[in-house]
Design an enzyme around this catalytic site. Structure first.
Site, short mmCIF file in Angstrom:
data_model
loop_
_atom_site.label_atom_id
_atom_site.label_comp_id
_atom_site.label_asym_id
_atom_site.label_seq_id
_atom_site.Cartn_x
_atom_site.Cartn_y
_atom_site.Cartn_z
N SER A 207 0.79 -1.23 0.00
CA SER A 207 0.00 0.00 0.00
C SER A 207 0.82 1.28 0.00
CB SER A 207 -0.96 -0.02 1.19
OG SER A 207 -0.24 -0.19 2.39
N HIS B 215 -5.71 -3.73 -1.93
CA HIS B 215 -5.49 -2.70 -2.95
C HIS B 215 -5.48 -3.27 -4.37
CE1 HIS B 215 -4.80 0.85 -0.48
NE2 HIS B 215 -4.24 0.03 0.39
N LYS C 219 -12.48 -0.39 -0.25
CA LYS C 219 -11.61 0.40 -1.12
C LYS C 219 -12.25 0.54 -2.50
CE LYS C 219 -7.75 0.07 1.85
NZ LYS C 219 -6.88 -0.85 2.54
C1 LIG Z 1 -6.92 -1.19 3.98
C2 LIG Z 1 -6.34 -2.49 4.19
C3 LIG Z 1 -6.94 -3.39 5.07
C4 LIG Z 1 -8.11 -3.02 5.93
O1 LIG Z 1 -9.28 -2.92 5.20
P1 LIG Z 1 -10.56 -2.23 5.85
O2 LIG Z 1 -11.67 -2.79 5.06
O3 LIG Z 1 -10.38 -0.76 5.69
O4 LIG Z 1 -10.60 -2.63 7.28
C5 LIG Z 1 -6.40 -4.66 5.17
N1 LIG Z 1 -5.31 -5.02 4.45
C6 LIG Z 1 -4.70 -4.17 3.62
C7 LIG Z 1 -3.51 -4.63 2.84
C8 LIG Z 1 -5.19 -2.88 3.44
O5 LIG Z 1 -4.59 -2.04 2.62
#
Ligand SMILES: *Cc1c(COP(=O)(O)O)cnc(C)c1O
Length: 392
Positions: A181, A209, A240
């Site tokens: 990320s 992502h 996301k």
């Molecule tokens: C954003 C993210 C999460 C968490 O996701 P949410 O739905 O916001 O709790 C988990 N793993 C990764 C790699 C992320 O980038």
């Protein structure tokens, strides 16, 4: 009150270190241009990759579901919280991901914490990339397995760990982000799957992502590499690219059967609300109907990256719409972010300890919702501030 003095001192320390902050307030929907602290700014910092967070079809689905099902499910899934909408969502997601089964959780973080804890035990080993997401780290901490860390995407290091440690453990689980990320680089999944086979290990890919971004029509990083059916646990988030909230595991059926009995967020925390579930079903349907949004996302990302490169910025080695603009020093990075804001562009600065010292950056998140006008406006702001601060 005296009992809380230790927190007063901790907060004072944050202030002294210059890292204390107030949360910015967004006075409207998450869109290309937002009303942040009552300033109209181009939003280059959301994970709303496809612009679905306020899509009319998702909003309508949420309204309809609320009329029929109310606003809350009233229980954990294992009692009476398992509304038919949730079953439908899992079915649609499994179809989209082309995997046997999907199990939904209340968030991506919940999903990692609940799943990792449920699938490994004392006597097992987890091997984790050093740059994996915080929710994976928390999941590993909550499990009773032993852990080992390998250098970021370093396959020789991963193999060394496997060689040295495999035989001392019952099950071995290799965990990686699909897309990292902070830098936007992809995990070396073909090599990881190959090593897992060679050393009889399980594979776990957190594709928060990558889902909705990579692969055919946004089917994710595993699909991008043509590895469908070869990764044991594929985690996705619905918060996301999908634009709503929730997390899921795509897997074989047997994994789902086990998680429904042992994943603690499903047993001890109330299930997703109907509005969110219905909006998510609609989002997945949109993705299955057309690749219009993923195409637009990549078009925008290419355009913006090319623009930054031409201006002379260092934008790292991203292979995705995540675009780090490396500034270097921590203070300079934060100053760059503030200056951009005064030019009408919001990009959050990311500095140590989230990224290595001296590698401070602005993390630009491109979305399908950006217009060419937004992107040109933002590029102009980057150019102005970059020159003013002697970065370009
Ligand atoms: C954003 C993210 C999460 C968490 O996701 P949410 O739905 O916001 O709790 C988990 N793993 C990764 C790699 C992320 O980038």
């Amino acid at each position: 009150m005296n009992n809380l003095n230790y927190l007063v001192e901790s907060v004072e320390r944050l202030k002294a270190d210059g890292v204390y902050r107030k949360l910015p307030i967004n006075y409207g929907a998450c869109k290309n241009v937002i009303d942040l602290n009552h300033l109209q700014v181009v939003n280059l910092s959301s994970n709303n990759y496809l612009g679905l967070a306020n899509h009319p079809r998702l909003i309508q689905a949420a309204l309809d579901a609320t009329q029929k099902y109310g606003v809350g499910v009233g229980s954990v899934r294992t009692i009476v919280g398992n509304q038919d909408l949730l079953e439908e969502l899992e079915k649609v997601l499994a179809e989209f991901k082309e995997e046997e089964a999907v199990t939904c959780f209340q968030s991506g973080l919940n999903c990692n914490i609940g799943t990792i804890q449920a699938i490994v035990n004392k006597g097992d080993l987890i091997i984790s990339d050093e740059l994996n997401h915080a929710s994976i780290i928390d999941g590993i901490r909550l499990s009773r397995a032993q852990k080992a860390i390998y250098k970021h995407s370093d396959m020789a290091d991963l193999e060394n760990v496997l060689k040295e440690m495999r035989s001392s453990y019952q099950n071995v689980l290799i965990i990686t982000d699909g897309v990292f990320s902070m830098d936007g680089d992809l995990a070396k999944l073909p090599e990881i799957v190959h090593l897992a086979k060679k050393y009889n290990a399980l594979t776990y890919v957190d594709d928060a992502h990558g889902s909705g971004v990579l692969g055919r029509g946004g089917r994710g990083t595993v699909d991008h590499f043509g590895l469908n059916g070869e990764v044991d646990f594929i985690i996705g988030t619905l918060s996301k690219a999908i634009g709503v909230i929730g997390g899921y595991v795509a897997s074989k059926k047997i994994v789902k059967e086990w998680l429904l009995h042992r994943a603690r967020p499903l047993l001890f925390s109330t299930a997703l609300p109907p509005a969110a579930t219905a909006a998510t079903i609609e989002a997945v349907k949109i993705l299955m109907e057309s690749d219009e949004y993923t195409k637009k996302l990549w078009e925008n990302a290419k355009y913006f990256k090319e623009g930054l490169r031409k201006l002379g910025f260092d934008i790292g080695n991203s292979e995705t719409p995540i675009t780090p603009v490396i500034i270097g020093g921590e203070a300079k990075t934060m100053e760059f972010s503030r200056e951009l804001l005064s030019e009408g562009v919001f990009v959050s600065g990311i500095v140590y300890p989230t990224v290595p010292l001296g590698r401070g950056r602005l993390r630009v998140m491109i979305s399908a919702s950006h217009t060419k006008k937004d992107l040109d406006f933002a590029l102009q702001a980057f150019s102005k501030v970059g020159k003013r601060l002697n970065i370009i």
